[in-house]
Design a protein around this motif. Structure first.
Motif, short mmCIF file in Angstrom:
data_model
loop_
_atom_site.label_atom_id
_atom_site.label_comp_id
_atom_site.label_asym_id
_atom_site.label_seq_id
_atom_site.Cartn_x
_atom_site.Cartn_y
_atom_site.Cartn_z
N ARG A 9 -11.31 2.80 -7.93
CA ARG A 9 -12.53 2.06 -8.20
C ARG A 9 -12.50 0.63 -7.68
O ARG A 9 -12.62 0.41 -6.51
CB ARG A 9 -12.88 2.13 -9.68
CG ARG A 9 -14.29 1.71 -9.93
CD ARG A 9 -14.71 1.99 -11.33
NE ARG A 9 -16.02 1.42 -11.53
CZ ARG A 9 -16.84 1.84 -12.43
NH1 ARG A 9 -16.52 2.83 -13.21
NH2 ARG A 9 -18.02 1.27 -12.56
N ASP A 10 -12.35 -0.36 -8.54
CA ASP A 10 -12.54 -1.75 -8.10
C ASP A 10 -11.26 -2.58 -8.07
O ASP A 10 -11.26 -3.73 -8.45
CB ASP A 10 -13.62 -2.43 -8.95
CG ASP A 10 -13.34 -2.32 -10.44
OD1 ASP A 10 -12.26 -1.85 -10.82
OD2 ASP A 10 -14.22 -2.69 -11.22
N ILE A 11 -10.18 -1.99 -7.57
CA ILE A 11 -8.97 -2.80 -7.36
C ILE A 11 -9.10 -3.56 -6.05
O ILE A 11 -9.87 -3.19 -5.17
CB ILE A 11 -7.67 -1.95 -7.38
CG1 ILE A 11 -7.65 -0.95 -6.22
CG2 ILE A 11 -7.50 -1.26 -8.72
CD1 ILE A 11 -6.32 -0.24 -6.05
N SER A 12 -8.34 -4.61 -5.90
CA SER A 12 -8.39 -5.43 -4.68
C SER A 12 -7.50 -4.82 -3.59
O SER A 12 -6.67 -3.95 -3.85
CB SER A 12 -7.92 -6.85 -4.98
OG SER A 12 -6.53 -6.84 -5.26
N ARG A 13 -7.66 -5.34 -2.39
CA ARG A 13 -6.82 -4.93 -1.27
C ARG A 13 -5.36 -5.20 -1.57
O ARG A 13 -4.48 -4.37 -1.31
CB ARG A 13 -7.24 -5.67 0.01
CG ARG A 13 -6.36 -5.38 1.22
CD ARG A 13 -6.71 -6.28 2.40
NE ARG A 13 -6.59 -7.69 2.10
CZ ARG A 13 -5.45 -8.38 2.13
NH1 ARG A 13 -4.32 -7.77 2.43
NH2 ARG A 13 -5.42 -9.67 1.85
N VAL A 14 -5.08 -6.36 -2.15
CA VAL A 14 -3.71 -6.74 -2.46
C VAL A 14 -3.08 -5.78 -3.47
O VAL A 14 -1.95 -5.32 -3.28
CB VAL A 14 -3.67 -8.20 -2.99
CG1 VAL A 14 -2.28 -8.56 -3.51
CG2 VAL A 14 -4.10 -9.17 -1.90
N VAL A 15 -3.81 -5.43 -4.51
CA VAL A 15 -3.30 -4.49 -5.51
C VAL A 15 -3.08 -3.12 -4.86
O VAL A 15 -2.05 -2.47 -5.12
CB VAL A 15 -4.25 -4.40 -6.72
CG1 VAL A 15 -3.85 -3.27 -7.66
CG2 VAL A 15 -4.29 -5.73 -7.46
N ALA A 16 -4.00 -2.68 -4.02
CA ALA A 16 -3.84 -1.39 -3.34
C ALA A 16 -2.57 -1.39 -2.49
O ALA A 16 -1.79 -0.43 -2.51
CB ALA A 16 -5.06 -1.10 -2.47
N GLU A 17 -2.35 -2.47 -1.75
CA GLU A 17 -1.15 -2.56 -0.91
C GLU A 17 0.12 -2.55 -1.75
O GLU A 17 1.11 -1.92 -1.37
CB GLU A 17 -1.22 -3.79 -0.03
CG GLU A 17 -2.28 -3.66 1.06
CD GLU A 17 -2.44 -4.90 1.91
OE1 GLU A 17 -1.80 -5.94 1.63
OE2 GLU A 17 -3.22 -4.83 2.88
N GLU A 18 0.09 -3.21 -2.90
CA GLU A 18 1.25 -3.20 -3.80
C GLU A 18 1.54 -1.79 -4.33
O GLU A 18 2.70 -1.36 -4.36
CB GLU A 18 1.04 -4.17 -4.96
CG GLU A 18 1.08 -5.63 -4.56
CD GLU A 18 0.64 -6.58 -5.67
OE1 GLU A 18 0.22 -6.11 -6.76
OE2 GLU A 18 0.71 -7.80 -5.45
N LEU A 19 0.50 -1.08 -4.72
CA LEU A 19 0.68 0.29 -5.23
C LEU A 19 1.25 1.20 -4.15
O LEU A 19 2.14 2.01 -4.41
CB LEU A 19 -0.65 0.85 -5.73
CG LEU A 19 -1.19 0.25 -7.02
CD1 LEU A 19 -2.63 0.70 -7.27
CD2 LEU A 19 -0.30 0.61 -8.19
#
Length: 124
Positions: A9-19
């Motif tokens: 949903r509404d996670i940021s690019r940075v959070v997506a890259e961390e995951l």
């Protein structure tokens, strides 16, 4: 049927890259809402320790397609799960097939099911 677990949903690019970095396997992927284009999604895919991001756009009829190189041609899908299923096969214009979904946290999944939201077309 519950919402797709790879949709964050509404996670940021940075959070997506961390995951994805934490998952650490080529072919790990997730989908999030686009931060720059309203109504669009971002398909984030890990390959050789680099996150590749592809924009998923709806057309005038609501069909979804991934922006990939012109040589791949435009493929349209009614739902995000249909699109993801098609890109799990090799040679579809992505750097690698979508092999390993990165699931969202259980708490976030429970919250998503209770909230109507934009861009959730075809997820439930």
């Amino acid at each position: 049927m519950a919402a797709a677990s790879w949709y964050h949903r509404d996670i940021s690019r940075v959070v997506a890259e961390e995951l994805l970095a934490k998952a650490g396997r080529d072919g790990c992927f997730l989908v999030r809402d686009s931060e720059s284009v309203s109504g669009a999604y971002a398909l984030c895919l890990l390959f050789q320790r680099h996150v590749h991001t592809y924009r998923i756009l709806p057309d005038d009829e609501g069909l979804l397609s991934v922006q990939v190189g012109a040589a791949a041609g435009a493929k349209c899908f009614r739902t995000l799960p249909d699109l993801i299923g098609a890109y799990q096969h090799p040679n579809n214009g992505l750097v690698t097939p979508l092999l390993y979904p990165v699931h969202r946290a259980r708490q976030a999944a429970d919250e998503d099911l209770g909230e109507p939201g934009r861009g959730r077309r075809g997820l439930l």
